[in-house]
Design a protein around this motif. Sequence first.
Motif, PDB file in Angstrom:
ATOM      1  N   THR A 123      -2.429   1.326  10.322  1.00  0.00           N
ATOM      2  CA  THR A 123      -2.775   0.907   8.963  1.00  0.00           C
ATOM      3  C   THR A 123      -2.331  -0.540   8.668  1.00  0.00           C
ATOM      4  N   LYS A 124      -2.623  -0.977   7.471  1.00  0.00           N
ATOM      5  CA  LYS A 124      -2.360  -2.349   7.012  1.00  0.00           C
ATOM      6  C   LYS A 124      -3.175  -3.371   7.805  1.00  0.00           C
ATOM      7  N   SER A 184      -5.507   0.901   3.538  1.00  0.00           N
ATOM      8  CA  SER A 184      -5.520   1.605   2.256  1.00  0.00           C
ATOM      9  C   SER A 184      -5.944   0.652   1.153  1.00  0.00           C
ATOM     10  N   ASP A 241      -5.656  -4.884   6.938  1.00  0.00           N
ATOM     11  CA  ASP A 241      -6.044  -6.037   6.100  1.00  0.00           C
ATOM     12  C   ASP A 241      -5.044  -7.183   6.183  1.00  0.00           C
ATOM     13  N   ARG A 282       6.813   6.437  10.083  1.00  0.00           N
ATOM     14  CA  ARG A 282       8.065   5.825   9.691  1.00  0.00           C
ATOM     15  C   ARG A 282       8.066   5.599   8.182  1.00  0.00           C
ATOM     16  N   SER A 283       9.242   5.697   7.555  1.00  0.00           N
ATOM     17  CA  SER A 283       9.330   5.429   6.128  1.00  0.00           C
ATOM     18  C   SER A 283       8.748   4.055   5.835  1.00  0.00           C
ATOM     19  N   ASN A 284       7.942   3.994   4.793  1.00  0.00           N
ATOM     20  CA  ASN A 284       7.395   2.727   4.328  1.00  0.00           C
ATOM     21  C   ASN A 284       6.207   2.200   5.146  1.00  0.00           C
ATOM     22  N   VAL A 285       5.728   3.002   6.075  1.00  0.00           N
ATOM     23  CA  VAL A 285       4.654   2.527   6.937  1.00  0.00           C
ATOM     24  C   VAL A 285       3.310   2.495   6.192  1.00  0.00           C
ATOM     25  N   SER A 297       6.603   5.934  -1.886  1.00  0.00           N
ATOM     26  CA  SER A 297       8.054   6.074  -1.940  1.00  0.00           C
ATOM     27  C   SER A 297       8.751   4.764  -2.235  1.00  0.00           C
ATOM     28  N   LYS A 304       2.182   5.746   4.622  1.00  0.00           N
ATOM     29  CA  LYS A 304       1.706   7.125   4.751  1.00  0.00           C
ATOM     30  C   LYS A 304       1.173   7.667   3.415  1.00  0.00           C
TER      31      LYS A 304
HETATM   32  P1  GDP Z   1       5.256   5.444   2.871  1.00  0.00           P
HETATM   33  O1  GDP Z   1       6.723   5.295   2.655  1.00  0.00           O
HETATM   34  O2  GDP Z   1       4.941   5.524   4.319  1.00  0.00           O
HETATM   35  O3  GDP Z   1       4.629   6.546   2.090  1.00  0.00           O
HETATM   36  O4  GDP Z   1       4.582   4.054   2.439  1.00  0.00           O
HETATM   37  P2  GDP Z   1       3.755   3.655   1.132  1.00  0.00           P
HETATM   38  O5  GDP Z   1       2.403   4.273   1.141  1.00  0.00           O
HETATM   39  O6  GDP Z   1       4.600   3.867  -0.058  1.00  0.00           O
HETATM   40  O7  GDP Z   1       3.524   2.097   1.398  1.00  0.00           O
HETATM   41  C1  GDP Z   1       4.591   1.189   1.580  1.00  0.00           C
HETATM   42  C2  GDP Z   1       4.170  -0.179   1.100  1.00  0.00           C
HETATM   43  O8  GDP Z   1       3.105  -0.685   1.891  1.00  0.00           O
HETATM   44  C3  GDP Z   1       3.634  -0.177  -0.340  1.00  0.00           C
HETATM   45  O9  GDP Z   1       4.077  -1.367  -0.957  1.00  0.00           O
HETATM   46  C4  GDP Z   1       2.134  -0.184  -0.163  1.00  0.00           C
HETATM   47  O10 GDP Z   1       1.452  -0.793  -1.237  1.00  0.00           O
HETATM   48  C5  GDP Z   1       1.967  -0.998   1.095  1.00  0.00           C
HETATM   49  N1  GDP Z   1       0.752  -0.598   1.846  1.00  0.00           N
HETATM   50  C6  GDP Z   1       0.462   0.640   2.294  1.00  0.00           C
HETATM   51  N2  GDP Z   1      -0.717   0.647   2.960  1.00  0.00           N
HETATM   52  C7  GDP Z   1      -1.198  -0.611   2.925  1.00  0.00           C
HETATM   53  C8  GDP Z   1      -2.390  -1.245   3.443  1.00  0.00           C
HETATM   54  O11 GDP Z   1      -3.263  -0.640   4.078  1.00  0.00           O
HETATM   55  N3  GDP Z   1      -2.512  -2.603   3.217  1.00  0.00           N
HETATM   56  C9  GDP Z   1      -1.566  -3.312   2.538  1.00  0.00           C
HETATM   57  N4  GDP Z   1      -1.785  -4.628   2.387  1.00  0.00           N
HETATM   58  N5  GDP Z   1      -0.448  -2.745   2.044  1.00  0.00           N
HETATM   59  C10 GDP Z   1      -0.255  -1.420   2.218  1.00  0.00           C
END
Ligand code: GDP
Length: 193
Positions: A142-143, A176, A145, A31-34, A53, A36
């Motif tokens: 993920t996330k 991450s 933490d 999903r967007s913002n997950v 993104s 990835k």
């Molecule tokens: P994408 O749209 O799926 O590519 O998502 P992003 O990688 O851009 O991440 C979206 C938001 O979640 C960003 O603000 C990241 O810093 C945050 N984020 C991504 N992974 C993690 C994680 O493992 N831990 C934490 N605390 N934040 C994360």
Amino acid sequence: MKVHNVEMIMSAVRPEQYPTEGYPEFALAGRSNVGKSSFINKMIGRKSLARTSSKPGKTQTLNFYKIEEKLFFVDVPGYGYAKVSKTEKEKWGGMIEQYITSREELRAVVQIVDLRHPPTKDDCMMHDFLSHYNIPTIVIATKADKIPKGKWEKHKKIVRTTFNMEIHEPLILFSSEKGMGMDEAWREIESRM
Ligand code: GDP
């Protein structure tokens, strides 16, 4: 795997544009913002090769990352972004469906979900789609933490039951932020190369 060499190959929208090396491919879906892009960057040891993104749902191409002349990560546009128009969604569906159902090099889809919340309807649709076509799936939650360790098992279980996952299907906790889950994710990927 310790990654030294990554090459961002191209953005493809049509099969003629896919790479021709024949290396095994692992598609990344979520999903967007997950998280990835953060997952990809962590796995390849780069700060920001995969763009994190700011505008969810913006990337509408398949982005191929050639890793160590051995494999490709294929970044699939994020799904489930409400503001994307119906036409855009259909275009998304067509391209992804075509890639996932017909790409010989595809070894597995790495599906990224947010450990904090139960998989959404969009997550479930994606997961069902993959099982329907018998595509091997590696689920990354993920996330991690952002959740206290004592609750990890409970949240893992929610992901497993919501997705109807079988016991042999891998589900890997990831962060991450902390680098957690990286070795396990690489092991899972390398075992399918
Ligand atoms: P994408 O749209 O799926 O590519 O998502 P992003 O990688 O851009 O991440 C979206 C938001 O979640 C960003 O603000 C990241 O810093 C945050 N984020 C991504 N992974 C993690 C994680 O493992 N831990 C934490 N605390 N934040 C994360």
